[in-house]
Design an enzyme around this catalytic site. Structure first.
Site, PDB file in Angstrom:
ATOM      1  N   GLU A   1      24.471  -5.865  33.192  1.00 42.78           N
ATOM      2  CA  GLU A   1      24.824  -4.450  33.165  1.00 42.78           C
ATOM      3  C   GLU A   1      23.622  -3.632  33.690  1.00 42.78           C
ATOM      4  O   GLU A   1      23.868  -2.515  34.284  1.00 42.78           O
ATOM      5  CB  GLU A   1      25.114  -4.235  31.914  1.00 42.78           C
ATOM      6  CG  GLU A   1      26.522  -4.762  31.432  1.00 42.78           C
ATOM      7  CD  GLU A   1      27.854  -4.096  32.148  1.00 42.78           C
ATOM      8  OE1 GLU A   1      27.612  -2.807  32.233  1.00 42.78           O
ATOM      9  OE2 GLU A   1      28.557  -4.857  32.544  1.00 42.78           O
TER      10      GLU A   1
ATOM     11  N   SER B   1      68.615  -6.122 -19.529  1.00 36.30           N
ATOM     12  CA  SER B   1      68.282  -6.376 -21.052  1.00 36.30           C
ATOM     13  C   SER B   1      66.635  -6.254 -21.033  1.00 36.30           C
ATOM     14  O   SER B   1      66.201  -6.117 -22.209  1.00 36.30           O
ATOM     15  CB  SER B   1      68.618  -7.668 -21.366  1.00 36.30           C
ATOM     16  OG  SER B   1      70.296  -7.512 -21.765  1.00 36.30           O
TER      17      SER B   1
END
Length: 839
Positions: free
Chosen positions: A111, A490
């Site tokens: 770069e 229940s």
């Protein structure tokens, strides 16, 4: 006088020549003065234009000193193990000293070779970029970059990526300022932490995991060089689609490193001969844990902090939060496995339910198509695959790791559910299906349509230890543990009877198991209740018996006697739900979630003290400050290595007393009988103190079990998302309780058998189990769960009492036998001591 005459003469001459104006005119006639003036004017105009177009809106470089990049939120389990991260940009922030020197050199070679020589701008490179831009202007093609690393930092962090010559000028100005503000290592640190490198990886450490599944310091030179080529365009050098292009560019970077003296010839030659060595794109291993649990954590965090920086400094996807949860990965795996096994047992024999999904496939695009769905399976050896094409008497299928396999006709003979015919003939290209290995080939599997939820909670703290909201979170995102509103059947009865106990009843109270009807008004008429399965009424029995045998008629009678407003008030206080005072709600007609029911049972096990159910222990920001719970305070001395002789630290308890402690213990003691001789007797051979209750809704459409021990409470339901009859054989005791048992057998391995602790004031009395009357001279035995005499828990002054004997006492006999009775007869206190000193 002479000097004064001379001054007068000069002034006269100056005046005759036009004075100051004349001097200016004479100077202006000279060409070089005009040139300087024109240049100054142009400079002023240029600066004005520059100010208006660029400098006025130029961001401050000073913000880079305190720049904090978007970081993932990292989530850990109860033991600190990483289990998930939430991010739109995968990033691991490192300091400059943590980067391998070869990595830095690779990026410089690729770069910005002169990074350490220039002051932010590479003028020859910038000039080349300008010429290239002019050459390509109007062609639609993009000019080459020409940006230094410093300019890229300015672009990525300060001004954005808009394509224009103005941006380049801004980059150059900001780069110069950045170089004056930060050191070269600081600039590189910013760059290497924030650069986008593909596969949702930002920064080199995240890219190392995304492409090689390794830590950055574990990569070799060739792999480091590959990372260095990615800033030019990750998609251009994708290791799957553009492997040749990526190899060429990587070797170019290696060559640049050699030419710049960053590596030796031997290092170059060895690295250039290596393959790319990348892995296929996949979800990180640690992010495949606790799917439903971590998704619920994500929802809670977003609700609290928002998603991004726009929602505040702690946005979940970029705030860099550290989250400690209560997830126990061992219990999570056990809960998930038990629920899935139960769903598959129910679904077995019903035929193939069809593909998981369908996507159009075109040639070699099947892999990306499959990856884009994010569909996966982590049950046993099952795999999710996409059907590619027919190959004679077999289907070719592809998997997320790029491999392919064959599904022969013999491996897909299940009938198609609801249609008939074999599954092999119903499969089509693009179907995403579940398969399992069968030798060198594969066999078709069917993902069950029935589903459910499972939650495990620590009653002493309210912390959720495990949560499973369906078969697989990557197939079904809907979390049935927290989002599915179902009738609890229940399992609501212990809450109903708790209200009865709070209002004067006792475990030995006699309630009639007989016909019970209520008039509901002119419009609704008479409503008559009945027992589950139309079981015949059994007459008067104790409350304990009614709970153990889950008798509906006794429940509604107790609720009516107590008063439904009081019953629904207890339900609300315990967090089950906010219901209208209708008797049907006493039998579980109101809807709730597994999560709420488990928390209510945890309240019972915690002697009536309710904790808010939590999945998150605490949250820290990126700097380590605890931001959740709010107003958090450290526990001084809790981490001390040794006792310092002072009082032990006591962390604050945020529990709320929502029902009477003795009432809660009575209900736990009663529902221990459900395990010993009631509807959940399948759990009795776990051989430890345990309470719980089964539930089966009308149809049956859902089957339930909720219960556990002092260490943790678990609860689950099974049913279709659209309520559908499960079949008469599906009941809480025969289907849901066995699922919990599969979990519990392994979950409780190695754990101490701890009895439930009774609160102060509870009186343990020997009673006849059938009649509820006190018993004398006979003691209960642990050997027979159906023994006639049991210990029962009573509140003070509520226990049944022996009638007073009015006749004369046989004194001689009493005197003769008293020593023997005193020596041989067990005493109540002996029992209490055996129970660890409970009251």
């Amino acid at each position: 006088m002479a000097s004064e005459a001379s001054r007068t003469s000069r002034f006269t001459a100056f005046r005759d020549q036009g004075g100051l104006r004349g001097v200016v005119r004479r100077v202006w006639r000279r060409w070089w003065v005009k040139g300087l003036a024109i240049l100054a004017l142009l400079a002023a105009i240029g600066y004005g234009v520059l100010w208006v177009t660029i400098l006025r809106d130029l961001p401050s470089v000073d913000q880079l000193r305190t720049y904090e990049p978007p970081l993932p939120t990292n989530v850990r389990g109860i033991d600190g193990t990483p289990i998930q991260s939430y991010a739109r940009e995968r990033r691991v922030e490192l300091s400059f000293g943590e980067y391998p020197p070869l990595l830095v050199r690779a990026f410089l070679a690729a770069e910005d070779k002169t990074f350490f020589e220039h002051h932010g701008v590479d003028y020859p490179g910038l000039g080349g970029a300008v010429i290239d831009y002019a050459r390509k202007f109007g062609t639609g093609r993009r000019a080459k970059g020409g940006s230094t690393i410093t300019q890229q930092v300015a672009k990525n962090l300060l001004i954005g990526n808009a394509y224009s010559p103005t941006r380049k000028l801004k980059e150059a100005i900001l780069a110069y300022k950045i170089e004056d503000t930060l050191t070269k290592p600081q600039i590189l640190e910013l760059y290497l932490n924030q650069i986008a490198l593909g596969r949702n990886a930002f920064g080199v450490e995240a890219a190392s995991h995304a492409y090689f599944d390794k830590e950055l310091d574990e990569l070799d030179l060739a792999q480091l060089a590959y990372l260095a080529i990615l800033p030019k365009g990750p998609s251009n050098y994708d290791p799957v689609r553009h492997a040749d292009r990526a190899m060429t560019r990587r070797n170019y970077v290696l060559g640049e490193m050699l030419r710049n003296g960053f590596i030796t010839q031997a290092q170059h030659d060895q690295a250039a001969g290596e393959p790319l060595g990348t892995i296929l794109r996949r979800t990180p291993k640690f992010e495949r844990v606790g799917g439903y649990f971590v998704e619920e954590v994500r929802r809670q965090l977003i609700g609290k902090f928002g998603e991004t920086a726009r929602d505040g400094p702690y946005g979940v996807y970029q705030g860099g939060l550290w989250v400690r949860t209560s997830l126990d990965t061992r219990l999570q795996d056990l809960a998930a496995e038990a629920l899935r096994d139960g769903l598959l047992r129910y679904d077995r024999g019903r035929g193939w339910a069809g593909p998981i999904a369908h996507k159009d496939v075109d040639g070699d695009t099947w892999l990306q198509t499959l990856l884009n769905t994010n569909i996966g399976l982590d049950y046993s050896d099952w795999r999710a695959g996409i059907v590619i094409a027919r190959d004679g008497d077999a289907w070719q299928i592809g998997f997320a790791d790029g491999q392919t396999g064959r599904l022969p006709r013999s491996g897909a003979q299940m009938p198609v559910r609801g249609k008939g015919g074999t599954s092999f003939g119903a499969i089509e290209p693009g179907d995403i299906i579940a398969v399992a290995p069968a030798g060198s080939e594969y066999s078709l599997r069917s993902v069950p349509k029935v589903s459910g939820g499972f939650v495990v909670e620590e009653p002493a703290t309210g912390r959720v230890l495990a949560m499973q909201g369906g078969f697989d979170s990557r197939l079904q995102a809907f979390n049935r543990a927290t989002q599915a509103l179902r009738q609890p059947g229940s399992t609501i009865k212990p809450i109903v009877y708790s209200a009865a106990l709070e209002n004067g009843m006792t475990p030995a109270s006699i309630i009639i198991d007989g016909p019970f009807c209520v008039y509901q008004g002119a419009r609704l008429g008479q409503k008559c209740f009945r027992n589950f399965g139309n079981m015949r009424a059994a007459g008067p029995h104790t409350m304990r018996w009614g709970i153990e045998q889950s008798r509906n008629l006794m429940t509604v009678r107790a609720a009516a006697t107590t008063g439904m407003p009081k019953v629904v008030d207890v339900m609300k206080r315990m967090g089950v739900g906010d219901y209208q005072p209708y008797l049907a709600n006493a039998l579980g007609a109101g809807v709730t979630t597994v999560s709420r029911m488990v928390n209510a049972y945890a309240t019972l096990a915690n002697n009536g003290r309710a904790h808010s159910q939590t999945l998150i222990d605490f949250v820290q920001d990126r700097h380590g400050k605890v931001i959740l719970p709010e107003n958090w305070r450290a526990c001084d001395g809790c981490n001390a290595r040794d006792w310092d002789g002072k009082a032990m630290p006591r962390p604050g308890d945020r529990a709320r007393q929502v029902i009477d402690a003795m009432t809660a213990y009575q209900m736990v003691h009663i529902t221990e009988g459900v395990i010993q001789r009631g509807t959940a007797v399948v759990l009795r051979d776990l051989d430890r103190p345990m309470f719980g209750k089964t539930g089966t809704t009308t149809g049956p459409t859902d089957v339930w079990f909720v219960g556990g021990t002092p260490q943790f409470i678990g609860g689950l339901y099974v049913g279709y998302d659209t309520p559908t009859n499960l079949g008469g054989y599906a009941q809480g005791g025969t289907f849901a309780a066995p699922i919990f048992k599969e979990f519990a057998v392994k979950a409780y391995e190695g754990l101490e058998k701890i009895p439930f602790r009774a609160p102060a004031g509870i009186r343990m009395v020997r009673i006849d189990r059938a009649s509820g009357r006190p018993v004398y001279g006979t003691f209960p035995t642990d050997a027979d769960p159906k023994a006639a005499v049991i210990w029962e828990a009573f509140k003070p002054q509520s226990e049944p009492r022996r009638a007073i004997h009015r006749g004369p006492a046989p004194a001689a006999a009493a005197a003769t036998n008293a020593p023997a009775r005193a020596a041989n007869t067990p005493r109540d206190s002996d029992f209490l001591q055996r129970q660890g000193g409970i009251y």
